[in-house]
Write a protein that holds these residues in place. Sequence first.
Motif, mmCIF file in Angstrom:
data_model
loop_
_atom_site.group_PDB
_atom_site.id
_atom_site.type_symbol
_atom_site.label_atom_id
_atom_site.label_comp_id
_atom_site.label_asym_id
_atom_site.label_seq_id
_atom_site.Cartn_x
_atom_site.Cartn_y
_atom_site.Cartn_z
ATOM 1 N N GLU A 20 0.857 -1.157 -0.022
ATOM 2 C CA GLU A 20 0.016 0.075 0.033
ATOM 3 C C GLU A 20 0.806 1.132 -0.008
ATOM 4 O O GLU A 20 1.724 1.108 0.741
ATOM 5 C CB GLU A 20 -1.025 0.054 1.410
ATOM 6 C CG GLU A 20 -2.267 0.649 1.131
ATOM 7 C CD GLU A 20 -3.170 0.395 2.208
ATOM 8 O OE1 GLU A 20 -4.102 -0.329 1.907
ATOM 9 O OE2 GLU A 20 -2.901 1.095 3.399
ATOM 10 N N TRP A 21 0.580 2.270 -0.717
ATOM 11 C CA TRP A 21 1.125 3.636 -0.911
ATOM 12 C C TRP A 21 0.975 4.133 0.650
ATOM 13 O O TRP A 21 -0.029 3.924 1.066
ATOM 14 C CB TRP A 21 0.461 4.512 -1.858
ATOM 15 C CG TRP A 21 0.747 4.102 -3.323
ATOM 16 C CD1 TRP A 21 1.906 3.235 -3.685
ATOM 17 C CD2 TRP A 21 0.070 4.745 -4.378
ATOM 18 N NE1 TRP A 21 1.759 3.277 -4.971
ATOM 19 C CE2 TRP A 21 0.780 4.068 -5.536
ATOM 20 C CE3 TRP A 21 -0.834 5.466 -4.681
ATOM 21 C CZ2 TRP A 21 0.484 4.226 -6.873
ATOM 22 C CZ3 TRP A 21 -1.171 5.773 -5.846
ATOM 23 C CH2 TRP A 21 -0.790 5.187 -7.113
ATOM 24 N N LEU A 23 0.426 6.785 3.715
ATOM 25 C CA LEU A 23 -0.886 7.656 3.676
ATOM 26 C C LEU A 23 -0.280 9.054 4.267
ATOM 27 O O LEU A 23 0.685 9.314 4.988
ATOM 28 C CB LEU A 23 -1.579 7.345 5.125
ATOM 29 C CG LEU A 23 -2.818 7.732 5.441
ATOM 30 C CD1 LEU A 23 -3.845 7.646 4.412
ATOM 31 C CD2 LEU A 23 -3.600 7.411 6.865
ATOM 32 N N SER A 41 -7.256 12.922 4.253
ATOM 33 C CA SER A 41 -6.028 12.193 4.069
ATOM 34 C C SER A 41 -6.153 11.499 2.572
ATOM 35 O O SER A 41 -7.179 11.481 2.142
ATOM 36 C CB SER A 41 -5.762 11.312 5.114
ATOM 37 O OG SER A 41 -6.821 10.578 5.394
ATOM 38 N N LEU A 42 -5.032 10.971 1.955
ATOM 39 C CA LEU A 42 -4.908 10.241 0.970
ATOM 40 C C LEU A 42 -3.569 9.517 0.884
ATOM 41 O O LEU A 42 -2.933 9.460 1.575
ATOM 42 C CB LEU A 42 -5.144 11.076 -0.266
ATOM 43 C CG LEU A 42 -4.131 12.110 -0.290
ATOM 44 C CD1 LEU A 42 -2.872 11.991 -0.825
ATOM 45 C CD2 LEU A 42 -4.746 13.374 -1.544
ATOM 46 N N HIS A 43 -3.763 8.414 0.156
ATOM 47 C CA HIS A 43 -2.687 7.505 -0.269
ATOM 48 C C HIS A 43 -1.784 7.988 -1.529
ATOM 49 O O HIS A 43 -2.575 8.413 -2.544
ATOM 50 C CB HIS A 43 -2.863 6.134 -0.534
ATOM 51 C CG HIS A 43 -3.311 5.547 0.553
ATOM 52 N ND1 HIS A 43 -2.659 4.907 1.667
ATOM 53 C CD2 HIS A 43 -4.885 5.309 1.149
ATOM 54 C CE1 HIS A 43 -3.417 4.314 2.555
ATOM 55 N NE2 HIS A 43 -4.760 4.778 2.276
ATOM 56 N N PRO A 45 2.334 7.579 -3.544
ATOM 57 C CA PRO A 45 3.630 7.008 -3.497
ATOM 58 C C PRO A 45 4.713 8.101 -3.079
ATOM 59 O O PRO A 45 5.577 7.653 -2.475
ATOM 60 C CB PRO A 45 4.203 6.425 -4.758
ATOM 61 C CG PRO A 45 3.166 7.303 -5.706
ATOM 62 C CD PRO A 45 1.865 7.687 -4.912
ATOM 63 N N ASP A 46 4.660 9.131 -3.389
ATOM 64 C CA ASP A 46 5.705 10.048 -2.673
ATOM 65 C C ASP A 46 4.963 11.593 -2.682
ATOM 66 O O ASP A 46 3.894 11.833 -2.957
ATOM 67 C CB ASP A 46 6.964 10.418 -4.088
ATOM 68 C CG ASP A 46 6.090 10.486 -5.263
ATOM 69 O OD1 ASP A 46 5.378 11.285 -5.332
ATOM 70 O OD2 ASP A 46 6.987 10.242 -6.311
ATOM 71 N N SER B 89 -10.804 7.000 3.315
ATOM 72 C CA SER B 89 -10.020 7.523 4.341
ATOM 73 C C SER B 89 -10.827 7.459 5.893
ATOM 74 O O SER B 89 -10.062 7.215 6.698
ATOM 75 C CB SER B 89 -9.727 9.022 4.062
ATOM 76 O OG SER B 89 -8.992 9.126 3.031
ATOM 77 N N ARG B 98 -6.763 0.452 3.088
ATOM 78 C CA ARG B 98 -7.287 0.726 1.997
ATOM 79 C C ARG B 98 -7.341 -1.084 1.064
ATOM 80 O O ARG B 98 -8.300 -1.276 0.407
ATOM 81 C CB ARG B 98 -6.505 1.541 0.954
ATOM 82 C CG ARG B 98 -6.996 1.931 -0.439
ATOM 83 C CD ARG B 98 -8.363 2.728 -0.265
ATOM 84 N NE ARG B 98 -8.049 4.050 0.519
ATOM 85 C CZ ARG B 98 -7.966 5.150 0.138
ATOM 86 N NH1 ARG B 98 -7.900 5.480 -1.110
ATOM 87 N NH2 ARG B 98 -7.990 6.136 0.970
ATOM 88 N N ASP B 99 -6.084 -1.643 1.216
ATOM 89 C CA ASP B 99 -6.021 -2.836 0.233
ATOM 90 C C ASP B 99 -7.142 -3.851 0.940
ATOM 91 O O ASP B 99 -7.782 -4.651 0.205
ATOM 92 C CB ASP B 99 -4.639 -3.420 0.684
ATOM 93 C CG ASP B 99 -3.647 -2.479 -0.115
ATOM 94 O OD1 ASP B 99 -4.165 -2.045 -1.040
ATOM 95 O OD2 ASP B 99 -2.431 -2.990 -0.001
ATOM 96 N N ALA B 308 9.102 6.188 -6.518
ATOM 97 C CA ALA B 308 9.295 6.778 -5.228
ATOM 98 C C ALA B 308 10.305 6.281 -4.366
ATOM 99 O O ALA B 308 11.185 7.076 -3.592
ATOM 100 C CB ALA B 308 7.831 6.729 -4.449
#
Lengths: 110, 316
Positions: A20-21, A23, A41-43, A45-46, B89, B98-99, B308
């Motif tokens: 999972e990316w 948070l 909030s959100l997910h 990768p960077d 969220s 989430r997964d 990333a």
Amino acid sequence: MTTPRPADTPAVPAAARPTEWPLWEVFVRSRRGLSHTHAGSLHAPDAAMALRNARDLYTRRSEGVSIWVVPSTQVTASSPDEKDAFFEPAGDKPYRHPTFYEIPDGVQHL
Amino acid sequence: MTTIAPEEPALEAVFDATVAADERIEPRDWMPDAYRSTLVRQIAQHAHSEIIGMQPEANWITRAPSLRRKAILMAKVQDEAGHGLYLYSAAETLGTSRDELLDKLHTGRQKYSSIFNYPTLTWADVGAIGWLVDGAAITNQVPLCRCSYGPYARAMVRICKEESFHQRQGYELLMALSRGTEAQHAMAQDAVNRWWWPSLMMFGPPDDESAHSAQSMAWKIKRHSNDELRQRFVDICVPQAEALGLTLPDPDLTWNEERGHFDFGPIDWAEFWDVLKGNGPCNEQRISRRRRAHEDGAWVREAAAAHAAKHGKADR
């Protein structure tokens, strides 16, 4: 006094969700002159993708002129369990409020 | 290492007092396990509904009759994705991930609203969905803005603000068809005929058959009963249908002076339970498309994570 898990992040440890990316917490300044406010909030990768996703998710109707994104793991929060003890020092100091003081009627600009 | 068992009765008293005082429960507060699992179930189902709900409308994006309508429909479908993300969220603040949520959707262990298992056969269905389906959703969701769980209530405030556009665009679309040619008018009427009863089912089973209602009301997750909200929706829709020049497909629909509400005919609950069980016209298609979209996106998620990781190292 503090715990590493910030206010609104899940209790599931990151290790349990390897794919999972991470948070991110999103803060939006709605217009000039106002401070940034937590929007949600959100997910992502960077950080760069977090910013882009935050723009698409939280400012689709021009709700912001500036966005901050912060990794949720970087937020240090006070613990609600210790709420009373932690905030107690302010509880017995009503003299910090202007309404504590008695001023005779008729005195102006005070 | 042993941990000392928390003083549950004392914690429960604090929780009860917070709810009774109409204050909000926040993520790290102690809460009863059943409160947590009820919220996860409800918020997840709500989030999944937003995501699955993109499909019936997306069906018409490429065939929208004008650029204006196409831009509107794309914005609406994008909003539904956004609503799903706000809600995921909120669910994640309860300790799920989430997964895990997506996995439960894809394997059928969590549900989404049955309404999205009906097909969108004509362009008028886009209007009927906006007017009736989003209208029913708004009736359900406005009270959720005062739900006792803070993150859910905050998500609902954002969602309700945005839903209003969804409902109005649908109504306007139906109005255009209703005032159009005879064929366009008939198309609008047909769509309303097909979406009316499923929309009434969106409020859930009658109060005496609703499994979770009483406890959810006590916890102030829910503020009004299913039947109460359904009645409110019917009362709102009757004059709106009249203004559209369309009829609602219910011969029993009559004003009841005594009650101060419209009476309406019996709902076919057998159909509701059947669609819920997976036998609706589109259940299979909705889930298989959703699974495929998730699988097709795997390489994007992996590539972004790899990018990333690489740049994260370079920065240090």
